[in-house]
Write a protein that holds these residues in place. Sequence first.
Motif, short mmCIF file in Angstrom:
data_model
loop_
_atom_site.label_atom_id
_atom_site.label_comp_id
_atom_site.label_asym_id
_atom_site.label_seq_id
_atom_site.Cartn_x
_atom_site.Cartn_y
_atom_site.Cartn_z
N ASN A 72 37.21 51.75 41.41
CA ASN A 72 37.52 50.93 40.25
C ASN A 72 39.01 50.62 40.18
OD1 ASN A 72 34.85 50.87 39.28
ND2 ASN A 72 35.11 52.91 38.40
N VAL A 73 39.33 49.49 39.58
CA VAL A 73 40.70 49.09 39.34
C VAL A 73 40.80 48.63 37.90
CG1 VAL A 73 40.26 46.74 40.23
CG2 VAL A 73 42.61 47.57 40.05
N LEU A 74 41.87 49.01 37.24
CA LEU A 74 42.16 48.51 35.90
C LEU A 74 42.86 47.17 36.08
CD1 LEU A 74 42.40 48.77 32.81
CD2 LEU A 74 44.55 50.00 33.20
N VAL A 75 42.31 46.12 35.48
CA VAL A 75 42.88 44.78 35.60
C VAL A 75 43.38 44.34 34.24
CG1 VAL A 75 42.26 42.35 36.00
CG2 VAL A 75 41.44 44.12 37.56
N SER A 76 44.57 43.73 34.23
CA SER A 76 45.11 43.17 32.99
C SER A 76 45.82 41.87 33.30
CB SER A 76 46.06 44.16 32.31
OG SER A 76 47.20 44.39 33.12
N LYS A 77 46.14 41.12 32.26
CA LYS A 77 46.85 39.85 32.38
C LYS A 77 48.23 40.00 31.75
CE LYS A 77 42.49 37.35 31.78
NZ LYS A 77 41.73 36.46 30.88
N SER A 78 49.27 39.58 32.47
CA SER A 78 50.63 39.64 31.94
C SER A 78 50.83 38.57 30.87
CB SER A 78 51.64 39.45 33.07
OG SER A 78 51.59 38.09 33.52
N GLU A 79 51.93 38.67 30.16
CA GLU A 79 52.28 37.63 29.17
C GLU A 79 52.39 36.28 29.86
OE1 GLU A 79 52.52 37.80 25.83
OE2 GLU A 79 51.83 39.87 25.98
N THR A 80 52.96 36.26 31.05
CA THR A 80 53.09 35.01 31.82
C THR A 80 51.72 34.41 32.09
OG1 THR A 80 55.11 35.82 32.87
CG2 THR A 80 53.98 34.00 33.96
N PHE A 81 50.79 35.24 32.53
CA PHE A 81 49.43 34.77 32.80
C PHE A 81 48.81 34.18 31.54
CE2 PHE A 81 44.90 34.91 33.30
CZ PHE A 81 44.66 34.70 34.65
N LEU A 82 48.94 34.89 30.45
CA LEU A 82 48.33 34.44 29.19
C LEU A 82 48.93 33.12 28.71
CD1 LEU A 82 48.04 37.89 27.38
CD2 LEU A 82 46.17 36.51 28.36
N GLU A 83 50.24 32.92 28.97
CA GLU A 83 50.89 31.66 28.59
C GLU A 83 50.43 30.51 29.48
OE1 GLU A 83 55.14 32.12 28.49
OE2 GLU A 83 55.00 33.85 27.16
N LEU A 84 50.36 30.78 30.80
CA LEU A 84 50.02 29.73 31.76
C LEU A 84 48.54 29.41 31.79
CD1 LEU A 84 52.30 30.77 34.76
CD2 LEU A 84 52.68 28.89 33.15
N TYR A 85 47.71 30.43 31.63
CA TYR A 85 46.25 30.27 31.77
C TYR A 85 45.53 30.92 30.59
CZ TYR A 85 48.10 29.95 36.53
OH TYR A 85 48.84 29.64 37.64
N PRO A 86 45.73 30.42 29.38
CA PRO A 86 45.18 31.10 28.21
C PRO A 86 43.65 31.20 28.21
CG PRO A 86 46.01 28.93 27.62
CD PRO A 86 46.43 29.19 29.03
N ASN A 87 42.98 30.31 28.91
CA ASN A 87 41.51 30.31 28.89
C ASN A 87 40.88 30.77 30.20
OD1 ASN A 87 41.46 29.25 26.22
ND2 ASN A 87 41.95 27.24 27.07
N LYS A 88 41.71 31.20 31.17
CA LYS A 88 41.17 31.58 32.47
C LYS A 88 40.48 32.94 32.39
CE LYS A 88 42.69 30.23 36.46
NZ LYS A 88 43.38 29.99 37.71
N ILE A 89 39.25 32.97 32.88
CA ILE A 89 38.47 34.21 32.92
C ILE A 89 38.50 34.75 34.34
CG2 ILE A 89 36.17 35.20 32.64
CD1 ILE A 89 35.68 33.01 30.51
N LEU A 90 38.84 36.00 34.46
CA LEU A 90 38.88 36.65 35.77
C LEU A 90 37.52 37.27 36.08
CD1 LEU A 90 42.30 38.51 35.44
CD2 LEU A 90 41.84 36.48 36.81
N PRO A 91 37.10 37.20 37.35
CA PRO A 91 35.87 37.90 37.72
C PRO A 91 36.12 39.40 37.77
CG PRO A 91 36.90 36.97 39.66
CD PRO A 91 37.72 36.52 38.48
N ASN A 92 35.08 40.17 37.99
CA ASN A 92 35.25 41.61 38.20
C ASN A 92 35.88 41.85 39.56
OD1 ASN A 92 34.08 42.35 35.76
ND2 ASN A 92 32.03 42.37 36.62
N PHE A 93 36.87 42.72 39.59
CA PHE A 93 37.54 43.09 40.83
C PHE A 93 37.34 44.58 41.10
CE2 PHE A 93 39.83 39.15 40.10
CZ PHE A 93 40.09 38.69 41.38
#
Length: 139
Positions: A72-93
């Motif tokens: 398992n890996v803990l996945v998160s989105k940085s502030e930069t990611f949230l600003e650039l891609y506010p609606n992007k959904i990541l698959p399970n990694f």
Amino acid sequence: MYRLIEPEVAGGLGGKTELDNTYFPPLIKHLHYEFDGWMGNDILESFPCYIVTEQLRSDIESETLTGINFDNVLVSKSETFLELYPNKILPNFFWAKINGESYKDDFFITEKNILAISEKAYSLLKKFNIDQADIEYLE
């Protein structure tokens, strides 16, 4: 015949990664991958770790490729990611732990700390999005 692959770097080791820096490469005990962006590739890197999408993991296991196991890996989105891609959904990694032996397994890490893959592994990866990866023959 083996190839070297340097996957897309879509982020880095997050603050909740547990590692031991007394080794090189560092020994990762718990992986937290924080996304800064993502071009959609199914295999990603943040030295010294690799993560893969759930579908790629499933296909690697179905093909019984060697030199790799998953955790398992803990996945998160940085502030930069949230600003650039506010609606992007990541698959399970999943964390792809590379433990193969040189020229014996489908996946192994070279002496220069680069991921090497067999032709069988490359044939599988080509069915996925690896557009951002640098790939060359291992000499």
